[in-house]
Design a protein around this motif. Structure first.
Motif, PDB file in Angstrom:
ATOM      1  N   UNK A   1     -10.816  16.341 -12.199  1.00 26.63           N
ATOM      2  CA  UNK A   1     -11.211  15.031 -11.723  1.00 26.63           C
ATOM      3  C   UNK A   1     -10.948  14.027 -12.835  1.00 26.63           C
ATOM      4  N   UNK A   2     -10.338  12.904 -12.496  1.00 26.10           N
ATOM      5  CA  UNK A   2     -10.025  11.851 -13.458  1.00 26.10           C
ATOM      6  C   UNK A   2     -11.301  11.133 -13.887  1.00 26.10           C
ATOM      7  N   UNK A   3     -11.354  10.711 -15.138  1.00 27.19           N
ATOM      8  CA  UNK A   3     -12.522  10.008 -15.644  1.00 27.19           C
ATOM      9  C   UNK A   3     -12.434   8.521 -15.299  1.00 27.19           C
ATOM     10  N   UNK A   4     -12.433   8.210 -14.008  1.00 27.04           N
ATOM     11  CA  UNK A   4     -12.248   6.818 -13.592  1.00 27.04           C
ATOM     12  C   UNK A   4     -13.447   5.956 -13.942  1.00 27.04           C
ATOM     13  N   UNK A   5     -14.620   6.534 -14.138  1.00 24.30           N
ATOM     14  CA  UNK A   5     -15.781   5.753 -14.535  1.00 24.30           C
ATOM     15  C   UNK A   5     -15.609   5.138 -15.906  1.00 24.30           C
ATOM     16  N   UNK A   6     -14.644   5.642 -16.676  1.00 24.54           N
ATOM     17  CA  UNK A   6     -14.412   5.144 -18.023  1.00 24.54           C
ATOM     18  C   UNK A   6     -13.148   4.315 -18.122  1.00 24.54           C
ATOM     19  N   UNK A   7     -12.479   4.121 -17.009  1.00 28.75           N
ATOM     20  CA  UNK A   7     -11.233   3.353 -17.008  1.00 28.75           C
ATOM     21  C   UNK A   7     -11.519   1.886 -17.310  1.00 28.75           C
ATOM     22  N   UNK A   8     -10.559   1.232 -17.920  1.00 28.87           N
ATOM     23  CA  UNK A   8     -10.727  -0.168 -18.305  1.00 28.87           C
ATOM     24  C   UNK A   8     -11.002  -1.062 -17.098  1.00 28.87           C
ATOM     25  N   UNK A  83     -17.087  -6.039  -5.816  1.00 25.39           N
ATOM     26  CA  UNK A  83     -17.415  -5.124  -6.919  1.00 25.39           C
ATOM     27  C   UNK A  83     -17.937  -3.767  -6.456  1.00 25.39           C
ATOM     28  N   UNK A  84     -18.438  -3.700  -5.235  1.00 31.37           N
ATOM     29  CA  UNK A  84     -18.905  -2.415  -4.718  1.00 31.37           C
ATOM     30  C   UNK A  84     -17.745  -1.468  -4.463  1.00 31.37           C
ATOM     31  N   UNK A  85     -16.537  -2.000  -4.309  1.00 26.92           N
ATOM     32  CA  UNK A  85     -15.373  -1.160  -4.043  1.00 26.92           C
ATOM     33  C   UNK A  85     -15.145  -0.160  -5.176  1.00 26.92           C
ATOM     34  N   UNK A  86     -15.347  -0.596  -6.421  1.00 21.23           N
ATOM     35  CA  UNK A  86     -15.184   0.320  -7.563  1.00 21.23           C
ATOM     36  C   UNK A  86     -16.215   1.438  -7.502  1.00 21.23           C
ATOM     37  N   UNK A  87     -17.450   1.093  -7.115  1.00 18.82           N
ATOM     38  CA  UNK A  87     -18.503   2.108  -6.998  1.00 18.82           C
ATOM     39  C   UNK A  87     -18.186   3.084  -5.871  1.00 18.82           C
ATOM     40  N   UNK A  88     -17.725   2.557  -4.754  1.00 16.63           N
ATOM     41  CA  UNK A  88     -17.370   3.408  -3.606  1.00 16.63           C
ATOM     42  C   UNK A  88     -16.215   4.333  -3.978  1.00 16.63           C
ATOM     43  N   UNK A  89     -15.242   3.797  -4.689  1.00 15.91           N
ATOM     44  CA  UNK A  89     -14.100   4.606  -5.125  1.00 15.91           C
ATOM     45  C   UNK A  89     -14.558   5.731  -6.050  1.00 15.91           C
ATOM     46  N   UNK A  90     -15.426   5.391  -6.989  1.00 15.39           N
ATOM     47  CA  UNK A  90     -15.931   6.383  -7.943  1.00 15.39           C
ATOM     48  C   UNK A  90     -16.706   7.469  -7.198  1.00 15.39           C
ATOM     49  N   UNK A  91     -17.552   7.078  -6.259  1.00 16.21           N
ATOM     50  CA  UNK A  91     -18.313   8.052  -5.474  1.00 16.21           C
ATOM     51  C   UNK A  91     -17.397   8.868  -4.560  1.00 16.21           C
TER      52      UNK A  91
END
Length: 123
Positions: A1-8, A83-91
Motif C-alpha cells: 500500500x502506498x503511503x499516500x497519507x504522507x504525500x505532499x 478537502x474531504x476527497x483526499x480523506x475519502x481517497x486515503x480511506x
C-alpha cells in the motif's frame, strides 16, 4: 500500500480528520450540506453558546471544509467538500484492503460449505 497519507499533496489530511473527529463538527457539516447558514442558524439545534459554535466553525474553516463570507452583519458559512476527497481517497485504500480480505473469507466459507456437504452425503 502506498503511503499516500504522507504525500505532499495531502498536507491538509490531518486537519480534515481532526475536524471530522468531533461529532458537533460533523453535525455542522451535515447542516451545511443543505445550504449556507449563519452562526445563529447553525447554533440553534445545539445546547452550546454561539462563541462555542464559532470555535467549531474556525476549526472547520482552517481544515478547508467550510468557507465564510461577510454579508452585512451576517457571516454565512457554506460547505466546501473538496478537502474531504483526499480523506475519502486515503480511506479508499483501506476499503480495497478489507474488500480483498472479505473476498478471501467468502471463498474459504464456500470451500467449507462444499466440504461439509460432501461429508454429510458420505455419512
Amino acid at each position: 500500500m502506498e503511503l499516500s497519507g504522507y504525500a505532499a499533496g495531502n498536507q491538509n489530511l490531518d486537519a480534515v480528520f481532526a475536524a471530522l473527529a468531533d461529532p458537533t463538527r460533523r453535525a455542522i457539516l451535515s447542516r451545511l450540506a443543505a445550504g449556507e447558514a449563519s452562526v445563529n442558524e447553525i447554533a440553534a439545534p445545539f445546547e452550546m453558546s454561539q462563541p462555542a459554535v464559532s470555535k467549531h466553525l474556525k476549526v472547520l474553516e482552517r481544515a478547508g471544509l467550510i468557507e465564510r463570507d461577510v454579508d452585512k452583519q451576517r457571516r454565512p458559512a457554506r460547505l466546501k467538500a473538496e478537502p474531504m476527497a483526499a480523506a475519502v481517497s486515503w480511506l479508499g485504500e483501506f476499503k480495497r484492503f478489507w474488500s480483498s480480505n472479505f473476498d478471501q473469507l467468502d471463498s474459504l466459507l464456500e470451500e467449507l460449505k462444499k466440504a461439509a456437504t460432501k461429508g454429510a452425503g458420505n455419512g
